[in-house]
Design a protein around this motif. Structure first.
Motif, PDB file in Angstrom:
ATOM      1  N   PHE A  86       0.826  -1.204   0.000  1.00  0.00           N
ATOM      2  CA  PHE A  86       0.000   0.000   0.000  1.00  0.00           C
ATOM      3  C   PHE A  86       0.863   1.258   0.000  1.00  0.00           C
ATOM      4  O   PHE A  86       0.585   2.222  -0.727  1.00  0.00           O
ATOM      5  N   SER A  87       1.927   1.250   0.795  1.00  0.00           N
ATOM      6  CA  SER A  87       2.803   2.409   0.865  1.00  0.00           C
ATOM      7  C   SER A  87       3.525   2.650  -0.458  1.00  0.00           C
ATOM      8  O   SER A  87       3.644   3.797  -0.911  1.00  0.00           O
ATOM      9  N   MET A  88       4.000   1.596  -1.102  1.00  0.00           N
ATOM     10  CA  MET A  88       4.690   1.751  -2.374  1.00  0.00           C
ATOM     11  C   MET A  88       3.748   2.264  -3.452  1.00  0.00           C
ATOM     12  O   MET A  88       4.127   3.087  -4.297  1.00  0.00           O
ATOM     13  N   LEU A  89       2.503   1.783  -3.444  1.00  0.00           N
ATOM     14  CA  LEU A  89       1.517   2.269  -4.414  1.00  0.00           C
ATOM     15  C   LEU A  89       1.290   3.767  -4.243  1.00  0.00           C
ATOM     16  O   LEU A  89       1.328   4.531  -5.224  1.00  0.00           O
ATOM     17  N   LEU A  90       1.070   4.212  -3.009  1.00  0.00           N
ATOM     18  CA  LEU A  90       0.845   5.635  -2.762  1.00  0.00           C
ATOM     19  C   LEU A  90       2.096   6.461  -3.040  1.00  0.00           C
ATOM     20  O   LEU A  90       2.003   7.589  -3.543  1.00  0.00           O
ATOM     21  N   THR A  91       3.252   5.918  -2.726  1.00  0.00           N
ATOM     22  CA  THR A  91       4.501   6.639  -2.989  1.00  0.00           C
ATOM     23  C   THR A  91       4.705   6.856  -4.483  1.00  0.00           C
ATOM     24  O   THR A  91       5.104   7.944  -4.921  1.00  0.00           O
ATOM     25  N   ILE A  92       4.422   5.841  -5.284  1.00  0.00           N
ATOM     26  CA  ILE A  92       4.598   5.939  -6.737  1.00  0.00           C
ATOM     27  C   ILE A  92       3.656   6.974  -7.332  1.00  0.00           C
ATOM     28  O   ILE A  92       4.081   7.851  -8.097  1.00  0.00           O
ATOM     29  N   VAL A  93       2.362   6.892  -6.981  1.00  0.00           N
ATOM     30  CA  VAL A  93       1.389   7.810  -7.585  1.00  0.00           C
ATOM     31  C   VAL A  93       1.521   9.228  -7.033  1.00  0.00           C
ATOM     32  O   VAL A  93       1.005  10.173  -7.639  1.00  0.00           O
ATOM     33  N   THR A  94       2.199   9.384  -5.897  1.00  0.00           N
ATOM     34  CA  THR A  94       2.443  10.724  -5.355  1.00  0.00           C
ATOM     35  C   THR A  94       3.697  11.336  -5.960  1.00  0.00           C
ATOM     36  O   THR A  94       3.722  12.524  -6.302  1.00  0.00           O
ATOM     37  N   ALA A  95       4.741  10.527  -6.097  1.00  0.00           N
ATOM     38  CA  ALA A  95       6.014  11.043  -6.604  1.00  0.00           C
ATOM     39  C   ALA A  95       5.931  11.411  -8.083  1.00  0.00           C
ATOM     40  O   ALA A  95       6.592  12.357  -8.526  1.00  0.00           O
ATOM     41  N   ARG A 108       2.418  22.138  -8.305  1.00  0.00           N
ATOM     42  CA  ARG A 108       3.411  21.193  -7.818  1.00  0.00           C
ATOM     43  C   ARG A 108       4.144  21.721  -6.588  1.00  0.00           C
ATOM     44  O   ARG A 108       4.321  21.012  -5.597  1.00  0.00           O
ATOM     45  N   THR A 109       4.574  22.972  -6.618  1.00  0.00           N
ATOM     46  CA  THR A 109       5.337  23.549  -5.506  1.00  0.00           C
ATOM     47  C   THR A 109       4.483  23.620  -4.243  1.00  0.00           C
ATOM     48  O   THR A 109       4.971  23.356  -3.132  1.00  0.00           O
ATOM     49  N   VAL A 110       3.216  23.960  -4.399  1.00  0.00           N
ATOM     50  CA  VAL A 110       2.320  24.041  -3.235  1.00  0.00           C
ATOM     51  C   VAL A 110       2.191  22.681  -2.563  1.00  0.00           C
ATOM     52  O   VAL A 110       2.337  22.542  -1.336  1.00  0.00           O
ATOM     53  N   TYR A 111       1.911  21.660  -3.359  1.00  0.00           N
ATOM     54  CA  TYR A 111       1.772  20.315  -2.797  1.00  0.00           C
ATOM     55  C   TYR A 111       3.092  19.819  -2.217  1.00  0.00           C
ATOM     56  O   TYR A 111       3.103  19.127  -1.187  1.00  0.00           O
ATOM     57  N   ALA A 112       4.195  20.146  -2.865  1.00  0.00           N
ATOM     58  CA  ALA A 112       5.501  19.719  -2.357  1.00  0.00           C
ATOM     59  C   ALA A 112       5.760  20.311  -0.977  1.00  0.00           C
ATOM     60  O   ALA A 112       6.247  19.613  -0.069  1.00  0.00           O
ATOM     61  N   TRP A 113       5.423  21.589  -0.788  1.00  0.00           N
ATOM     62  CA  TRP A 113       5.627  22.221   0.511  1.00  0.00           C
ATOM     63  C   TRP A 113       4.682  21.653   1.572  1.00  0.00           C
ATOM     64  O   TRP A 113       5.034  21.582   2.761  1.00  0.00           O
ATOM     65  N   ILE A 114       3.488  21.259   1.152  1.00  0.00           N
ATOM     66  CA  ILE A 114       2.566  20.621   2.100  1.00  0.00           C
ATOM     67  C   ILE A 114       3.162  19.318   2.620  1.00  0.00           C
ATOM     68  O   ILE A 114       3.117  19.031   3.830  1.00  0.00           O
ATOM     69  N   PHE A 115       3.753  18.535   1.735  1.00  0.00           N
ATOM     70  CA  PHE A 115       4.379  17.283   2.158  1.00  0.00           C
ATOM     71  C   PHE A 115       5.596  17.557   3.039  1.00  0.00           C
ATOM     72  O   PHE A 115       5.811  16.867   4.042  1.00  0.00           O
ATOM     73  N   ALA A 148       1.124   5.078   8.563  1.00  0.00           N
ATOM     74  CA  ALA A 148       2.469   5.141   7.980  1.00  0.00           C
ATOM     75  C   ALA A 148       2.456   4.890   6.483  1.00  0.00           C
ATOM     76  O   ALA A 148       3.466   4.488   5.903  1.00  0.00           O
ATOM     77  N   ALA A 149       1.319   5.141   5.851  1.00  0.00           N
ATOM     78  CA  ALA A 149       1.178   4.801   4.427  1.00  0.00           C
ATOM     79  C   ALA A 149       2.065   5.656   3.532  1.00  0.00           C
ATOM     80  O   ALA A 149       2.561   5.187   2.502  1.00  0.00           O
ATOM     81  N   ILE A 150       2.266   6.916   3.895  1.00  0.00           N
ATOM     82  CA  ILE A 150       3.100   7.804   3.080  1.00  0.00           C
ATOM     83  C   ILE A 150       4.307   8.245   3.895  1.00  0.00           C
ATOM     84  O   ILE A 150       4.159   8.820   4.974  1.00  0.00           O
ATOM     85  N   ASN A 151       5.477   7.962   3.365  1.00  0.00           N
ATOM     86  CA  ASN A 151       6.722   8.438   3.952  1.00  0.00           C
ATOM     87  C   ASN A 151       7.289   9.509   3.016  1.00  0.00           C
ATOM     88  O   ASN A 151       7.642   9.201   1.868  1.00  0.00           O
ATOM     89  N   VAL A 152       7.350  10.728   3.490  1.00  0.00           N
ATOM     90  CA  VAL A 152       7.729  11.853   2.633  1.00  0.00           C
ATOM     91  C   VAL A 152       9.167  11.710   2.138  1.00  0.00           C
ATOM     92  O   VAL A 152       9.487  12.079   1.005  1.00  0.00           O
ATOM     93  N   PHE A 153      10.033  11.152   2.968  1.00  0.00           N
ATOM     94  CA  PHE A 153      11.411  10.939   2.531  1.00  0.00           C
ATOM     95  C   PHE A 153      11.459  10.018   1.311  1.00  0.00           C
ATOM     96  O   PHE A 153      12.189  10.269   0.350  1.00  0.00           O
ATOM     97  N   ASN A 154      10.660   8.950   1.330  1.00  0.00           N
ATOM     98  CA  ASN A 154      10.613   8.041   0.191  1.00  0.00           C
ATOM     99  C   ASN A 154      10.033   8.722  -1.044  1.00  0.00           C
ATOM    100  O   ASN A 154      10.471   8.461  -2.170  1.00  0.00           O
ATOM    101  N   VAL A 155       9.048   9.581  -0.831  1.00  0.00           N
ATOM    102  CA  VAL A 155       8.462  10.323  -1.952  1.00  0.00           C
ATOM    103  C   VAL A 155       9.511  11.225  -2.598  1.00  0.00           C
ATOM    104  O   VAL A 155       9.632  11.291  -3.834  1.00  0.00           O
ATOM    105  N   ILE A 156      10.272  11.935  -1.767  1.00  0.00           N
ATOM    106  CA  ILE A 156      11.314  12.825  -2.295  1.00  0.00           C
ATOM    107  C   ILE A 156      12.377  12.026  -3.044  1.00  0.00           C
ATOM    108  O   ILE A 156      12.844  12.417  -4.121  1.00  0.00           O
ATOM    109  N   LEU A 157      12.763  10.890  -2.489  1.00  0.00           N
ATOM    110  CA  LEU A 157      13.764  10.037  -3.131  1.00  0.00           C
ATOM    111  C   LEU A 157      13.282   9.581  -4.500  1.00  0.00           C
ATOM    112  O   LEU A 157      14.020   9.643  -5.497  1.00  0.00           O
TER     113      LEU A 157
END
Length: 292
Positions: A86-95, A108-115, A148-157
């Protein structure tokens, strides 16, 4: 051309230093393993160092004979599988959308700052618990997976990895009539396996080692994941689940040997999985951390 004397000295010194650091990392694991295969009296007397004393498998017989331990192990397996998927699915579609430039995704910048804001601040323990309770997730697998479904560090990576892929690949897929979802799943995801393996490993280890949320959201011990079970139930020796006629097994056990066996069994799955993903690990971090 042979390396200079100074270069050889550096290489040897560097090798010895790395071997020393490796031994420091391995010795605690070897010590725990040695205690788990030692007799209770030897472990209690502090005779065990890096090799079993009075070798016995009684501690492992005790561990695998406990239905509570096996049930907690199963809960952790379910959590890791469901939580990682579940986390990988959300990370992929978010990144993917966050990896686009402003022309393709204006907000994009607005959402990035929210994360990024969520990395620095959160609602706190009590509001989080009340949210989980109001959603009816107490004593369920969802309480361990969803927060813990979304890890922002993983999204940034992952988004930085996507940004480093050639833009011509997406242009070619658009010319062939592919939309965003087809481009993501047929081009971006296959090419991002190193980054996905890295973030997936982070997620798996995080779920496997987590114990506090299980203690917080689970009211019944039978719903505990393995690490919570080890933290709360196996603090003291418990002979309730050993048959009364098995006196010899009880005499061979001690608090230290039982804990050591359970700790090693709990760490074993990650020790098995990590070598298979390690070859992607460095590549995924390096490519995902480069920002143009």
């Amino acid at each position: 051309m042979k390396p200079s004397f100074g270069r050889r000295v550096f290489l040897v010194s560097n090798l010895l230093f790395l071997v020393f650091i490796s031994l420091l990392c391995l010795m605690p694991i070897i010590h725990i393993l040695a205690i788990s295969f030692s007799s209770g009296s030897a472990a209690a007397a502090g005779k065990v160092a890096l090799w079993p004393v009075e070798f016995t498998t009684a501690a492992y017989d005790n561990v695998f004979g406990k239905p509570e331990y096996l049930r907690a192990f199963g809960v952790s397996i379910e959590r890791v599988v469901a939580g990682t998927a579940f986390s990988m699915l959300l990370t992929i579609v978010t990144a993917y959308p966050l990896s686009k430039d402003r022309n393709a995704f204006r907000l994009r910048t607005v959402y990035a700052w929210i994360f990024v804001f969520t990395i620095l601040f959160n609602g706190g323990l009590i509001p989080t618990y009340l949210t989980i309770k109001s959603l009816g997730l107490i004593d369920s697998l969802g309480a361990l997976v969803l927060p813990a479904a979304i890890n922002v560090f993983n999204v940034i990576l992952l988004l930085n990895f996507y940004r480093n892929l050639p833009k011509e690949l997406e242009d070619a897929s658009r010319i062939d009539g592919a939309g965003h979802f087809a481009t993501l799943w047929k081009i971006y995801v296959p090419l991002s396996l190193p980054a996905l393996a890295t973030t997936g490993l982070f997620t798996m280890v995080g779920h496997w080692n987590s114990w506090f949320d299980g203690m917080l959201y689970m009211n019944h011990p039978e719903n505990y994941p393995l690490q919570t079970f080890l933290q709360t139930v196996i603090i003291k020796m418990d002979f309730r689940f050993i048959k009364s006629e098995n006196v010899e097994l009880m005499l061979q056990l001690s608090d230290r040997t039982s804990r050591a066996a359970q700790i090693f069994v709990a760490a074993f799955p990650i020790l098995i999985v990590y070598p298979f993903l390690q070859r992607f690990f460095i590549k995924g971090i390096v490519m995902g951390s480069v920002k143009e």
